[in-house]
Design a protein around this motif. Structure first.
Motif, short mmCIF file in Angstrom:
data_model
loop_
_atom_site.label_atom_id
_atom_site.label_comp_id
_atom_site.label_asym_id
_atom_site.label_seq_id
_atom_site.Cartn_x
_atom_site.Cartn_y
_atom_site.Cartn_z
N SER A 1 7.09 -44.44 38.12
CA SER A 1 6.82 -45.47 37.10
C SER A 1 6.06 -46.59 37.78
O SER A 1 6.09 -46.70 39.01
N ALA A 2 5.39 -47.40 36.99
CA ALA A 2 4.91 -48.66 37.55
C ALA A 2 6.13 -49.51 37.81
O ALA A 2 7.07 -49.53 37.02
N GLU B 1 12.35 -44.58 41.79
CA GLU B 1 13.41 -45.59 41.73
C GLU B 1 13.78 -46.02 43.14
O GLU B 1 13.98 -45.19 44.03
N PRO C 1 15.62 -42.59 35.92
CA PRO C 1 15.86 -43.74 36.79
C PRO C 1 14.57 -44.43 37.24
O PRO C 1 14.56 -45.66 37.37
N ALA C 2 13.49 -43.69 37.43
CA ALA C 2 12.23 -44.34 37.84
C ALA C 2 11.78 -45.32 36.75
O ALA C 2 11.28 -46.40 37.04
N GLU C 3 11.98 -44.93 35.51
CA GLU C 3 11.58 -45.83 34.41
C GLU C 3 12.49 -47.04 34.32
O GLU C 3 12.04 -48.15 34.05
N TYR D 1 13.98 -48.36 36.77
CA TYR D 1 13.57 -49.18 37.91
C TYR D 1 12.29 -49.95 37.58
O TYR D 1 12.15 -51.13 37.92
N GLY D 2 11.37 -49.28 36.93
CA GLY D 2 10.12 -49.92 36.54
C GLY D 2 10.37 -51.12 35.65
O GLY D 2 9.73 -52.16 35.79
N SER E 1 12.38 -53.97 37.69
CA SER E 1 11.59 -54.70 38.69
C SER E 1 10.51 -55.57 38.05
O SER E 1 9.73 -56.19 38.74
N PHE E 2 10.49 -55.60 36.74
CA PHE E 2 9.48 -56.40 36.04
C PHE E 2 9.94 -57.86 35.88
O PHE E 2 9.12 -58.75 35.68
N TYR E 3 11.24 -58.10 35.96
CA TYR E 3 11.78 -59.41 35.56
C TYR E 3 12.32 -60.20 36.74
O TYR E 3 13.02 -59.66 37.59
N ARG F 1 8.43 -51.85 30.16
CA ARG F 1 7.94 -52.99 30.91
C ARG F 1 7.21 -53.94 29.95
O ARG F 1 6.50 -53.49 29.06
#
Lengths: 315, 593
Positions: free
Chosen positions: A197-198, A210, B86-88, B90-91, B94-96, B362
């Protein structure tokens, strides 16, 4: 269920591109209209198998009645539009966007950039010498909202060591322009794996698993469909990465053979890239009805039955 | 979807925090590795589970509230419960800026505002030191929206429940308190903010009653005739927006109240939300009625804990009083509101970024067209209005458009809230008719601080522009500010005296945009960095003449490109204030020694 006949026929619209009146199908992108006319519009983040993300902003054109420039890749054609693809404003924006990218990202493997830089007189070196590369994982540890104090006498870049954490492909994010294509291909548009993901925000935004875990600990299934859509060489098979590293990558000695994958019955077309009688990459044509350029791990990397894997020289 | 979770099980506290938001899992064994000893997949439940993705950010905030940070285990648990990779997660996390992905095990976290008004108030460093102890983590923050009470800091103590408070200078809520001329602020500090009876006794719910009497079309006609335009900064005609949403074919329609006020120097919406929350709820109910929305969201910035508490309380009382819910005022109209808490991102005040943020993605702005009135929140027609815009609807509907237009000018009718901060004797929110001059407004706030002279005024915030003392006669209207090359923007009037360091303020604005860019498009992501670098080079002062010329050229080129080629208003305005400082104040003259 609607039959074919019930669906509204797309309307034809007339618009003007650089003074030429052209008939197009309503809803087609301005990019498609321009390409149909043979008007070159540079683009990096646009992919023919993916929904336009309009992130790179190189394809901007001037559209009368709009306060700002508009991205050709994602602005639909409408009746009566007046489009300028080479006005002074367009040229300035393209030039500066190329400079911003060229000064912050390694574009050495990005097709077309050299010619565009020349055409738009872009000088990526104008922002000063490049800052020192980040250490391994350093950019992944940046904290969102925390100001990064940089040395203003150098130009900040995304340079960092390549991530090599699996035998099949390499992620060299110093070449990443954040076009989001790999994320879209990995996620809902093709693979539905969502391994990446970004992450982060602003200049610290990056493509990541992650918590930056190794691909081997992530959801990655090694389909390599991210490699297929990457426009900058940031994602690359290990075979190609090693050959390049050793100075042995020689496109002039390569040929491509199209065949059908023999692993299962789907019938994916494979394009086998061979150099010096050795398979160096496998891809699939993006206009193929079945694959749309996508493959699975077997199709893309499963050629060990033809040739034994190269032994990587340990760093 | 085949989700892949690798982390170990969450702690009991983490699990409880997430379950408080999402409810107990449908099948506990499916989300409990210890119970199954198996590789974990998503919770069973299919689309019903995945449709809850709008709870992603609330769940992340719940973890930070409870244990101070988002651990890999906690993050996985949220993904597992919502069917999101989980990657999403996390994305998104980590934006905020208010979410933490590294262990924060101190008793409290303090966000010290380092933005414009707090810098001018002095003592940003002292503020940082003030909180320093072994059990406190002190971090810098962008504008906390407390500029009238600068310097400010937000203190968070995780726990069950978490404690949030804002430390700032003691000050009166509004200087005009109780004045008869007030329309928008007439109840602020006059009544107890969450006292429904007092609200009704002071003119509350008169407008909604009239709206229900005259019907949606007539309400829209009044708003249109009143000439109301958006107060968030973009000044779009509200009546046109309402008409478009009302006519949009998709169903259901959504209403979003944009309370993500994050423009440095802006705090008017906070004063309204804290001081008169029922007004926002009533105005939203009218907007929903006029445009066919069943559900409203208040996207409230995470830095406003008091506003959140008061809104929640007021909403509960409104529900009990039959003013929200399935049968508003017994008239068969169903409408309810929920508060959606932001997590520290200026960009989420952008109307399409709000949608992504609420939907659990995001907070990146979307491409327009399609516009929100057609394709907005959850892909449905959506009305997005700023807090101040909405409360203007109350006098318009209660007293009629003609009465409303008696205030202000033909091009800018009605009253306007301005946020006076910086070097004035009585900083705060002031309500004046459009057309009041800049100088008159500053006088209203007691004039310049004793013994100082005026250097500049920042109008419209970081996305606005600096003007000089020669503009004190400027009437504050949309048309006059536009003609003068500036903007009303979100109503910021930050007074900068001769002792303030304009270079420092401009440098901070450049840093602000660099930090707050979402990173989606190249002009803004890299442009804000190059802009900051050039400003920093120019501000060291030891540059040769040709080097200065080169840096100024970079600023102009990059600025023009951000303005022309960025996706959203953030990038498009990231050069405004800096450009005005350079051209109007010759901040970095080429021929400097």
């Amino acid at each position: 269920m609607t039959s074919q006949g019930d669906e509204a026929t797309p309307r034809s619209v007339q618009l003007s591109v650089d003074g030429t009146v052209v008939t197009a199908t309503e809803g087609d992108s301005l990019l498609a209209v321009c390409r149909g006319l043979g008007v070159e519009v540079p683009t990096l983040c646009y992919g023919d198998t993916l929904t336009a993300r309009n992130a790179c902003r190189i394809c901007v054109v001037e559209l009368d009645g709009n306060r700002t420039l508009v991205p050709a890749c994602s602005r639909p054609a409408e009746e009566g539009q007046v489009v300028h693809t080479d006005s002074a404003r367009v040229r300035t924006s393209r030039k500066v966007v190329l400079e911003l990218l060229g000064s912050s990202v390694d574009l050495s493997l990005t097709k077309g950039v050299e010619a565009w830089n020349e055409r738009y007189e872009a000088d990526p070196s104008r922002f000063g010498p490049s800052a020192a590369p980040a250490g391994i994982g350093e950019r992944d540890r940046r904290v969102t909202g925390e100001h990064h104090h940089a040395d203003p006498l150098t130009a900040a870049t995304v340079a960092q060591p390549a991530k090599i954490d699996n035998p099949l492909y390499v992620r060299d994010y110093s070449k990443c322009i954040l076009c989001f294509k790999c994320v879209d291909a990995c996620g809902e548009q093709w693979q539905n794996t969502f391994a990446i993901s970004a992450a982060g925000r602003g200049f610290d935004a990056r493509i990541a698993t992650e918590f930056d875990v190794a691909l081997t600990d992530s959801a990655c299934v090694y389909c390599g469909n991210c490699i297929a859509v990457c426009p900058t060489g940031a994602l690359m098979s290990t075979a190609e990465f090693d050959l390049r590293g050793a100075g042995n990558w020689a496109p002039e000695r390569q040929h491509e053979t199209t065949t059908v994958c023999s692993y299962c019955g789907v019938g994916c077309n494979l394009t086998v890239h061979v150099q010096d009688n050795e398979i160096v990459n496998i891809s699939s044509p993006s206009d193929h009805d079945v694959t749309h350029g996508n493959l699975c791990i077997k199709g893309r990397f499963g050629y060990v039955n033809v040739q034994p894997p190269r032994r990587r020289v340990k760093d | 979807m085949d989700l892949h979770f690798t982390a170990k099980d969450p702690t009991t506290a983490e699990r409880d925090a997430v379950d408080d938001v999402l409810g107990a899992p449908l099948d506990r064994t499916a989300v409990d590795r210890a119970a199954t000893g198996q590789y974990l997949r998503a919770e069973r439940g299919g689309a019903a589970v995945r449709r809850q993705r709008h709870l992603l950010l609330p769940a992340l905030l719940a973890l930070v509230d409870r244990v101070g940070w988002i651990s890999p285990e906690g993050l996985d648990y949220i993904g597992l419960r919502l069917g999101v990779a989980p990657a999403e997660v996390y994305g998104v996390a980590s934006f905020y800026a208010l979410l933490a992905l590294e262990p924060r095990l101190t008793r409290s976290v303090v966000h010290v505002c380092v933005d414009l008004a707090c810098r001018m108030a002095g003592g940003v460093d002292e503020q940082r030191h003030r909180y320093e102890d072994s059990d406190t983590l002190v971090v810098d923050s962008a504008c906390l929206g407390q500029c009238d009470r600068a310097p400010a800091a937000m203190v968070t103590e995780p726990g069950a429940p978490a404690r949030h408070r804002v430390d700032a200078r003691e000050a009166t809520v509004i200087a005009q308190c109780g004045e008869a001329s007030l329309t928008l602020l007439r109840r602020v500090d006059v009544i107890a903010p969450t006292d429904l009876d007092a609200y009704r006794a002071h003119g509350g719910y008169v407008a909604l009653r009239r709206a229900l009497d005259i019907g949606p079309a007539a309400v829209r006609a009044e708003v249109d005739a009143a000439g109301l335009v958006g107060r968030g900064g973009a000044a779009f005609p509200t009546g046109r927006k309402w008409a478009a949403v009302a006519a949009a074919p998709g169903q259901p329609h959504h209403l979003v109240c944009n309370a993500d006020e994050s423009e440095p120097g802006t705090f008017k919406d906070r004063v309204i939300l804290e001081g008169d929350p029922f007004a926002v709820i009533e105005a939203m109910t009218i907007a929903a009625y006029a445009t066919g929305c069943e559900h409203g969201w208040i996207y409230l910035r995470g830095e406003y804990p008091l506003a959140r508490a008061r809104l929640e309380e007021a909403m509960a009382r409104a529900r009990r009083g039959g003013l929200l819910g399935p049968n508003v005022m017994g008239r068969g109209f169903a409408f309810d509101v929920e508060v959606f808490r932001g997590a520290g991102a200026y960009i989420c005040g952008e109307e399409t970024a709000i949608f992504n943020s609420i939907e659990g993605y995001r907070g990146e702005p979307r491409t327009k067209p399609p516009f929100p009135v057609e394709v907005g929140l959850f892909g449905r027609p959506t009305l997005v209005n700023n807090v101040e815009t909405l409360i203007n609807v109350l006098p318009i509907v209660a007293d009629g458009a003609a009465e409303y237009r008696r205030l202000g000018t033909v091009g800018s009718p009605g009253p306007k809230l301005f946020c006076l901060s910086g070097s004035v004797r009585s900083p705060g929110v002031y309500e004046v008719p459009f057309g009041t001059t800049l100088g008159g407004l500053i006088e209203r706030a007691g004039g310049l601080t004793e013994g100082r002279t005026l250097q500049a005024v920042l109008i419209g915030g970081a996305a606005g522009s600096f003007v000089g003392p020669e503009q004190l006669d400027l009437p504050l209207t949309f048309e006059a500010t536009r003609a003068a090359g500036t903007t009303v923007g979100s109503g910021v009037v930050m007074v900068i005296d001769d002792q303030a360091d304009l270079v420092d303020l401009v440098t901070r604005i450049a840093a602000f945009f660099r930090d707050e860019s979402c990173g989606q498009c190249v002009p803004c992501r890299v442009g804000t960095v190059r802009q900051e670098e050039a400003i920093l080079r120019l501000s060291v002062g030891k540059r040769q003449r040709h080097e200065r010329a080169h840096d100024l050229e970079i600023l102009h080129d990059v600025g023009q490109t951000m303005r022309d080629a960025s996706i959203c208003g953030l990038g498009q305005t990231a050069w405004n204030a800096i450009e005005s400082a350079l051209t109007r104040f010759k901040l970095f003259p080429e021929d400097a020694p």
